[in-house]
Design a protein around this motif. Structure first.
Motif, PDB file in Angstrom:
ATOM      1  N   GLY A 329       0.840  -1.198   0.000  1.00 50.11           N
ATOM      2  CA  GLY A 329       0.000   0.000   0.000  1.00 50.11           C
ATOM      3  C   GLY A 329       0.873   1.246   0.000  1.00 50.11           C
ATOM      4  O   GLY A 329       1.972   1.256  -0.532  1.00 50.11           O
ATOM      5  N   SER A 330       0.358   2.279   0.631  1.00 48.20           N
ATOM      6  CA  SER A 330       1.114   3.526   0.709  1.00 48.20           C
ATOM      7  C   SER A 330       2.266   3.360   1.692  1.00 48.20           C
ATOM      8  O   SER A 330       2.246   2.471   2.541  1.00 48.20           O
ATOM      9  N   GLU A 350      -2.406   2.710   7.840  1.00 46.31           N
ATOM     10  CA  GLU A 350      -3.324   3.708   7.281  1.00 46.31           C
ATOM     11  C   GLU A 350      -2.520   4.839   6.632  1.00 46.31           C
ATOM     12  O   GLU A 350      -1.429   5.163   7.098  1.00 46.31           O
ATOM     13  N   GLN A 352      -0.436   7.641   4.347  1.00 44.82           N
ATOM     14  CA  GLN A 352       0.985   7.653   3.997  1.00 44.82           C
ATOM     15  C   GLN A 352       1.736   8.147   5.229  1.00 44.82           C
ATOM     16  O   GLN A 352       1.425   9.209   5.759  1.00 44.82           O
TER      17      GLN A 352
ATOM     18  N   ASP B 168       0.911   6.447  -6.553  1.00 43.19           N
ATOM     19  CA  ASP B 168       1.742   5.600  -5.696  1.00 43.19           C
ATOM     20  C   ASP B 168       2.136   4.277  -6.354  1.00 43.19           C
ATOM     21  O   ASP B 168       2.519   3.337  -5.678  1.00 43.19           O
ATOM     22  N   LYS B 169       2.019   4.179  -7.690  1.00 38.64           N
ATOM     23  CA  LYS B 169       2.335   2.935  -8.386  1.00 38.64           C
ATOM     24  C   LYS B 169       3.420   3.165  -9.438  1.00 38.64           C
ATOM     25  O   LYS B 169       3.526   4.264  -9.995  1.00 38.64           O
TER      26      LYS B 169
END
Lengths: 450, 270
Positions: A329-330, A350, A352, B168-169
């Motif tokens: 994820g972030s 949760e 960033q 974010d990828k």
């Protein structure tokens, strides 16, 4: 679904606010002495610089966050300028307007002070001289009360007024086991020259000076604990690479960058002999450790994720916090041992979570987190690394990033765009005493050094 | 070329006229004296000559062209024109009285020149001036250069498209793969046409992450684009990667369409 999340958020927020006194109490300390700091007067040419002198002294003591500042409006009208003015009365009468100054003027209500800093400034051989005394006004007589009685010299100008005030404040703080922040500097990035360059300033904002002039992008400064070097990330040679400058000569000194498209975020070990940094030598930005000149490099993490911002525990040197996208994820904040073992995620997963920074005691980190906000809307949080308890210090005021701790472990400098453009701000680690230090151009990436 | 020839001709003509004038002067020699009359000559008051006209046609020429000077003078014993033309006419002995001297000359001044005609007799002299204005001709068109090859950097900027990424990828979306496939074909051609050119793949990110993480993310995006191109046969040694993270945004607005523009791999040629 949304409601459930909202409820959870509210519950979490409630939990956080309950944790607040614990974490903040540990960092800030509890019982605070009350100090009275009446404005001093100046003789001769010194009279012209007393606003600067009094302002600097008051602010240094207030900033240290170890005192409760007695409210000035409660001060008695009889303010001593030197110890000889104190006369012990046979019978203390606070309403006797003709009586000489006495200690109880300050220790009794409404001032209720424990300490009194007083004195005066004058001109001596063209120099400014400050006669400074610190009295413990709870003592029975003048001899017992005196804690400090000292002369401070400086040039007869504003810088001299600041110097003598800083030195007097510093001596007072030493009595309470606290290193004054006076003399500490904040390094930061500013684009006010037209390019992002590294700058420095006094901890309270004056003396802003440009350190680099690469006319490229130079950013992300980090100062060695011994204060001799500053590492930063610069595009001056094309790809972003680690640069190191001597803070004595301000010249560039060699650093052996590994062959990689991106080398960034170098920061130092407690003994200033090692650096940890992020390098994309493997194709992914990963955490590496090397000698201070970049030699003897070894890889600490091995993932196919972006991992940046390693910071070694400044007290023990045996653990590293860093930011990683390894969870899929972030990015989140993780910790590991200094050899790369025992990786644990510190933040909840949760939002960033970025920009971790150790307090000087090596017990807490400050970091930027979007938890509870939209992506990119960072707030400053503080976490106890052992218990993972955290507390939010800023809220709802722009993007707040890159918190780093002052040498006193009680102040935090960070950047915030709450006023429009990103600027450098300081605050106490309980979120109070907000001060904006910069205003020219865009300013970011602060790093507080001794 | 044409101009040079023309001015050479003009110079040659000028010289020949000058020479002719000299010859004439030498050839004429001293005037024979009129026979002496028996009776003492009567005292005659000689009127000064009259210049009937002295013109230049045309009065304005381009450099290298000719203008024709024409004159007619009565009562003069000799007529001369300055600017090297010298004596251009004498009254013939025993000719008509008053003598009429007329003539014309072509002149090729290279700059604006004023010609002064002087008509002289024993009674005195009269002058008349005419100016020939000379204008410089417009310059010739510049020599025709060989058609230059477009600059490598311009070809790359024109033909190679940005590939875009999700927030974010760094993995390549369908549209990014399509773009990069087209880019691969074009890059192969461009690298063939420009054997010394190299292409830098810049990795960019939107403003919403930390600068540090975005620098790593931009690096990943550039490498992902490079790896894909190399798989499609683009020579990897001519591709470089350079991450800017969020330091060089294409767009600075605070909305998704702008953020999407910034989440990209961008190509520049060197």
């Amino acid at each position: 679904m949304k409601k459930t999340i909202l409820t959870l958020l509210v519950l979490a927020a409630a939990a956080v606010s309950q944790q607040r006194p614990d974490i903040i109490g540990v960092i800030m300390g509890s019982q605070k002495a009350v100090i009275a700091v009446p404005d001093m007067r100046g003789a001769g040419r010194a009279a012209g610089f007393m606003d600067v002198l009094n302002g600097t002294l008051f602010r240094d003591l207030d900033d240290a966050a170890i005192f409760k500042m007695a409210p000035k409006s409660m001060y008695p009208t009889r303010v001593p300028q030197q110890p000889g003015e104190f006369r012990k009365p046979l019978q203390y009468d606070p309403n006797n307007r003709n009586a000489a100054p006495w200690l109880q003027d300050w220790s009794d209500p409404p001032v209720n002070a424990d300490y009194l800093a007083f004195g005066y400034a004058a001109e001596q051989d063209g120099q400014m001289v400050l006669f400074g005394w610190l009295f413990n006004v709870r003592q029975p007589d003048v001899a017992a009360a005196q804690v400090i009685g000292k002369l401070y010299f400086g040039p007869m100008d504003e810088s001299g007024a600041r110097k003598v005030a800083h030195e007097f404040a510093s001596d007072i703080l030493k009595q309470f086991g606290v290193e004054s922040l006076a003399g500490s500097r904040i390094f930061f990035v500013s684009n006010r020259s037209g390019n992002k360059e590294i700058w420095s300033m006094d901890y309270d904002g004056p003396n802003q000076k440009q350190i680099t002039s690469y006319k490229s992008i130079s950013t992300m400064p980090s100062v060695s604990p011994d204060g001799t070097r500053i590492a930063f990330t610069s595009w001056a040679l094309g790809q972003p690479q680690v640069f190191v400058h001597s803070l004595e000569t301000l010249r560039r000194i060699p650093f052996l960058n590994p062959r990689a498209g991106t080398n960034q975020n170098a920061s130092y070990s407690p003994d200033s002999k090692q650096v940890v940094f992020s390098s994309s030598a493997s194709g992914f930005s990963q955490i590496y450790m090397a000698n201070a000149d970049g030699s003897g490099i070894r890889r600490l993490t091995n993932t196919r994720a972006v991992e940046v911002e390693p910071k070694m525990n400044p007290k023990t040197g045996n653990e590293i916090v860093f930011v990683s996208g390894r969870g899929g994820g972030s990015p989140q904040v993780y910790r590991m041992n200094s050899d790369g073992a025992d990786v644990q995620r510190l933040t909840t997963g949760e939002g960033q979570a970025t920009n971790p920074s150790w307090n000087p005691q090596g017990t807490h980190i400050a970091f930027a987190w979007t938890r509870g906000y939209d992506p990119g809307n960072f707030n400053i949080f503080v976490m106890d690394v052992n218990t993972r308890e955290y507390v939010q210090l800023t809220s709802g005021a722009g993007r707040n990033e890159n918190p780093t701790w002052a040498p006193d472990g009680k102040h935090i400098v960070f950047s915030s765009d709450r006023g429009g453009r990103s600027q450098i701000w300081t605050m106490l680690a309980d979120g109070s005493q907000l001060r904006q230090l910069t205003s020219a151009g865009l300013n970011e990436k602060p790093a507080w050094s001794k | 070329m044409t101009t040079q020839k023309a001015s050479a001709l003009a110079v040659a003509l000028c010289l020949s006229f000058f020479a002719a004038g000299c010859k004439k002067k030498v050839g004429v020699g001293p005037m024979p004296k009129a026979p002496v009359a028996e009776a003492p000559p009567p005292k005659v008051v000689v009127a000064r000559p009259i210049v009937k006209f002295f013109t230049a046609e045309p009065t304005t020429i381009e450099r290298g062209q000719a203008s024709s000077l024409k004159w007619e003078v009565t009562g003069a014993e000799s007529v001369s024109i300055n600017q090297g033309l010298g004596v251009v006419g004498n009254a013939a002995a025993g000719g008509a009285t008053p003598a009429v001297i007329s003539g014309n000359r072509s002149v090729f001044p290279s700059d604006t020149t004023t010609y002064t005609l002087t008509a002289t007799n024993s009674g005195g002299s009269v002058t008349e001036a005419v100016t020939v204005n000379v204008t410089a001709p417009p310059p010739p068109p510049p020599p025709v250069a060989p058609q230059p090859k477009a600059l490598f950097s311009e070809v790359v900027a024109r033909d190679i498209q940005d590939a875009y990424f999700d927030f974010d990828k760094s993995d390549l979306r369908e549209d990014a793969r399509n773009t990069l496939t087209q880019n691969a074909d074009k890059l192969k051609t461009i690298f063939r046409d420009y054997p010394n050119g190299t292409v830098t793949i810049e990795g960019h990110a939107d403003e919403r992450g930390s600068a540090e993480y975005n620098l790593g993310l931009g690096d990943r995006r550039a490498i992902a684009a490079k790896d894909f191109l190399v798989q499609l046969g683009v020579p990897g040694d001519r591709l470089r990667t350079l991450s800017y993270g969020k330091e060089r945004p294409q767009c600075t607005d605070n909305n998704e369409s702008c953020w999407q523009k910034n989440r990209r791999a961008h190509f520049t040629g060197q």
